[in-house]
Design a protein around this motif. Structure first.
Motif, PDB file in Angstrom:
ATOM      1  N   MET A   1       0.841  -1.193   0.000  1.00 37.89           N
ATOM      2  CA  MET A   1       0.000   0.000   0.000  1.00 37.89           C
ATOM      3  C   MET A   1       0.877   1.244   0.000  1.00 37.89           C
ATOM      4  SD  MET A   1      -3.072   0.780   2.621  1.00 37.89           S
ATOM      5  CE  MET A   1      -3.675   2.413   2.818  1.00 37.89           C
ATOM      6  N   LYS A   2       0.432   2.259  -0.731  1.00 40.93           N
ATOM      7  CA  LYS A   2       1.192   3.494  -0.806  1.00 40.93           C
ATOM      8  C   LYS A   2       1.198   4.200   0.545  1.00 40.93           C
ATOM      9  CE  LYS A   2      -0.018   6.369  -4.090  1.00 40.93           C
ATOM     10  NZ  LYS A   2      -0.435   7.015  -5.337  1.00 40.93           N
ATOM     11  N   GLU A   3       2.287   4.835   0.874  1.00 41.43           N
ATOM     12  CA  GLU A   3       2.398   5.541   2.148  1.00 41.43           C
ATOM     13  C   GLU A   3       1.717   6.895   2.101  1.00 41.43           C
ATOM     14  OE1 GLU A   3       3.572   4.884   5.360  1.00 41.43           O
ATOM     15  OE2 GLU A   3       3.313   2.899   4.521  1.00 41.43           O
ATOM     16  N   VAL A   4       1.959   7.648   1.030  1.00 43.45           N
ATOM     17  CA  VAL A   4       1.454   9.024   0.977  1.00 43.45           C
ATOM     18  C   VAL A   4       0.449   9.155  -0.168  1.00 43.45           C
ATOM     19  CG1 VAL A   4       2.091  11.456   0.696  1.00 43.45           C
ATOM     20  CG2 VAL A   4       3.655   9.874   1.851  1.00 43.45           C
ATOM     21  N   PHE A   5      -0.705   9.738   0.167  1.00 45.08           N
ATOM     22  CA  PHE A   5      -1.753   9.960  -0.826  1.00 45.08           C
ATOM     23  C   PHE A   5      -1.911  11.455  -1.044  1.00 45.08           C
ATOM     24  CE2 PHE A   5      -2.870   5.875   1.015  1.00 45.08           C
ATOM     25  CZ  PHE A   5      -3.239   5.134  -0.095  1.00 45.08           C
ATOM     26  N   SER A   6      -2.180  11.850  -2.282  1.00 43.60           N
ATOM     27  CA  SER A   6      -2.522  13.253  -2.522  1.00 43.60           C
ATOM     28  C   SER A   6      -3.969  13.424  -2.047  1.00 43.60           C
ATOM     29  CB  SER A   6      -2.402  13.584  -4.005  1.00 43.60           C
ATOM     30  OG  SER A   6      -3.458  12.957  -4.716  1.00 43.60           O
ATOM     31  N   ILE A   7      -4.384  14.657  -1.866  1.00 46.38           N
ATOM     32  CA  ILE A   7      -5.762  14.907  -1.402  1.00 46.38           C
ATOM     33  C   ILE A   7      -6.755  14.354  -2.423  1.00 46.38           C
ATOM     34  CG2 ILE A   7      -7.462  16.725  -0.951  1.00 46.38           C
ATOM     35  CD1 ILE A   7      -5.301  18.258   0.496  1.00 46.38           C
TER      36      ILE A   7
ATOM     37  N   HIS B   1     -19.180   9.286  10.431  1.00 47.54           N
ATOM     38  CA  HIS B   1     -18.031  10.190  10.377  1.00 47.54           C
ATOM     39  C   HIS B   1     -16.788   9.556  10.998  1.00 47.54           C
ATOM     40  CE1 HIS B   1     -20.898  12.903   8.892  1.00 47.54           C
ATOM     41  NE2 HIS B   1     -20.653  13.971   9.615  1.00 47.54           N
ATOM     42  N   ASP B   2     -16.970   8.859  12.124  1.00 48.02           N
ATOM     43  CA  ASP B   2     -15.828   8.246  12.820  1.00 48.02           C
ATOM     44  C   ASP B   2     -15.081   7.252  11.931  1.00 48.02           C
ATOM     45  OD1 ASP B   2     -16.240   9.665  15.094  1.00 48.02           O
ATOM     46  OD2 ASP B   2     -16.550   7.940  16.404  1.00 48.02           O
ATOM     47  N   GLU B   3     -15.836   6.417  11.210  1.00 47.14           N
ATOM     48  CA  GLU B   3     -15.198   5.417  10.335  1.00 47.14           C
ATOM     49  C   GLU B   3     -14.379   6.102   9.247  1.00 47.14           C
ATOM     50  OE1 GLU B   3     -18.210   1.613  10.184  1.00 47.14           O
ATOM     51  OE2 GLU B   3     -18.878   3.448   9.219  1.00 47.14           O
ATOM     52  N   VAL B   4     -14.933   7.156   8.669  1.00 46.28           N
ATOM     53  CA  VAL B   4     -14.249   7.874   7.593  1.00 46.28           C
ATOM     54  C   VAL B   4     -12.982   8.547   8.119  1.00 46.28           C
ATOM     55  CG1 VAL B   4     -14.451   9.840   6.003  1.00 46.28           C
ATOM     56  CG2 VAL B   4     -16.321   8.197   6.202  1.00 46.28           C
TER      57      VAL B   4
ATOM     58  N   LEU C   1      -9.156   7.871   7.030  1.00 41.17           N
ATOM     59  CA  LEU C   1      -8.279   8.934   6.536  1.00 41.17           C
ATOM     60  C   LEU C   1      -6.994   9.026   7.370  1.00 41.17           C
ATOM     61  CD1 LEU C   1     -10.945  11.625   5.642  1.00 41.17           C
ATOM     62  CD2 LEU C   1      -9.374  10.537   4.046  1.00 41.17           C
ATOM     63  N   ARG C   2      -7.129   8.841   8.668  1.00 48.89           N
ATOM     64  CA  ARG C   2      -5.924   8.860   9.523  1.00 48.89           C
ATOM     65  C   ARG C   2      -4.993   7.713   9.153  1.00 48.89           C
ATOM     66  NH1 ARG C   2      -9.059  10.418  14.580  1.00 48.89           N
ATOM     67  NH2 ARG C   2      -8.896  12.683  14.521  1.00 48.89           N
TER      68      ARG C   2
ATOM     69  N   MET D   1      -4.564   6.635   6.352  1.00 44.98           N
ATOM     70  CA  MET D   1      -3.937   7.021   5.082  1.00 44.98           C
ATOM     71  C   MET D   1      -2.947   8.168   5.301  1.00 44.98           C
ATOM     72  SD  MET D   1      -7.442   6.809   2.823  1.00 44.98           S
ATOM     73  CE  MET D   1      -6.798   7.401   1.288  1.00 44.98           C
ATOM     74  N   LYS D   2      -2.628   8.447   6.557  1.00 46.72           N
ATOM     75  CA  LYS D   2      -1.631   9.454   6.941  1.00 46.72           C
ATOM     76  C   LYS D   2      -2.017  10.887   6.517  1.00 46.72           C
ATOM     77  CE  LYS D   2       1.781   6.258   7.934  1.00 46.72           C
ATOM     78  NZ  LYS D   2       0.930   5.171   8.354  1.00 46.72           N
ATOM     79  N   MET D   3      -3.309  11.200   6.577  1.00 44.84           N
ATOM     80  CA  MET D   3      -3.752  12.558   6.251  1.00 44.84           C
ATOM     81  C   MET D   3      -3.714  13.395   7.535  1.00 44.84           C
ATOM     82  SD  MET D   3      -4.309  11.966   3.109  1.00 44.84           S
ATOM     83  CE  MET D   3      -5.138  13.314   2.333  1.00 44.84           C
ATOM     84  N   ASN D   4      -3.440  14.703   7.413  1.00 47.45           N
ATOM     85  CA  ASN D   4      -3.435  15.546   8.613  1.00 47.45           C
ATOM     86  C   ASN D   4      -4.841  16.102   8.870  1.00 47.45           C
ATOM     87  OD1 ASN D   4      -3.878  18.015   7.224  1.00 47.45           O
ATOM     88  ND2 ASN D   4      -1.670  18.203   6.806  1.00 47.45           N
ATOM     89  N   SER D   5      -5.030  16.756  10.006  1.00 44.24           N
ATOM     90  CA  SER D   5      -6.359  17.218  10.426  1.00 44.24           C
ATOM     91  C   SER D   5      -7.016  18.160   9.425  1.00 44.24           C
ATOM     92  CB  SER D   5      -6.265  17.926  11.779  1.00 44.24           C
ATOM     93  OG  SER D   5      -5.856  17.008  12.750  1.00 44.24           O
TER      94      SER D   5
END
Length: 155
Positions: free
Chosen positions: A1-7, A25-28, A32-33, A35-39
């Motif tokens: 799996m890819k480490e970094v995803f674009s938005i 919302h919690d599952e989503v 997303l977390r 997938m290493k996305m920030n807040s």
């Protein structure tokens, strides 16, 4: 799996995730977390999902309540607790419970209780009654319903 995803990639992945089945919302946010996305990115994506109707808490709560009752035969208490665990508001929980008619609820309860009573092989009547009550309470049915039913079917 890819480490970094674009938005854009993350949004697309999450849209598929939400389109597959209703999500809260919690599952989503958890997805997303992972997938290493920030807040900030998470907030932007969630707003986009809500705006495009991929994410709708009320729709999720109603679908969850209907499904868990009809398929898994859960009682209202268990459904309420599971929705609270997913941080669904009390207003939406009340709306979701209206999806289950009283008649349907009691039919499910009676069918399940009679079927389960027949499957308990315990010879001691008191132990059998306890096993029955424990099972029905674990399923999330109200104690007054369970105790009235056990008085009705136990000799």
């Amino acid at each position: 799996m890819k480490e970094v995803f674009s938005i854009k990639e993350a949004t697309q992945k999450i849209e598929f995730f939400c389109a597959y089945q209703e999500r809260c919302h919690d599952e989503v946010i958890t997805k997303l977390r992972s997938m290493k996305m920030n807040s900030e990115e998470i907030d932007g994506i969630v707003v986009n999902l809500i705006h495009n109707n991929f994410l709708n808490e009320e729709r999720f709560a109603c679908s969850f309540a209907r499904g868990k009752h009809r398929i898994k035969h859960w009682g209202k208490i268990r459904i309420i607790n599971e929705l609270k665990f997913r941080n669904i508001s009390q207003t939406l929980i009340n709306t979701a419970l209206k999806e289950i008619t009283n008649e349907e609820y009691l039919n499910t309860f009676n069918t399940l209780s009679e079927r389960h009573w027949e499957t308990i092989t315990e010879k001691n009547v008191l132990k059998k009654r306890k096993k029955f009550c424990d099972y029905m309470l674990r399923r999330g049915f109200e104690s007054n319903l369970v105790y009235d039913k056990v008085k009705e079917i136990a000799p």
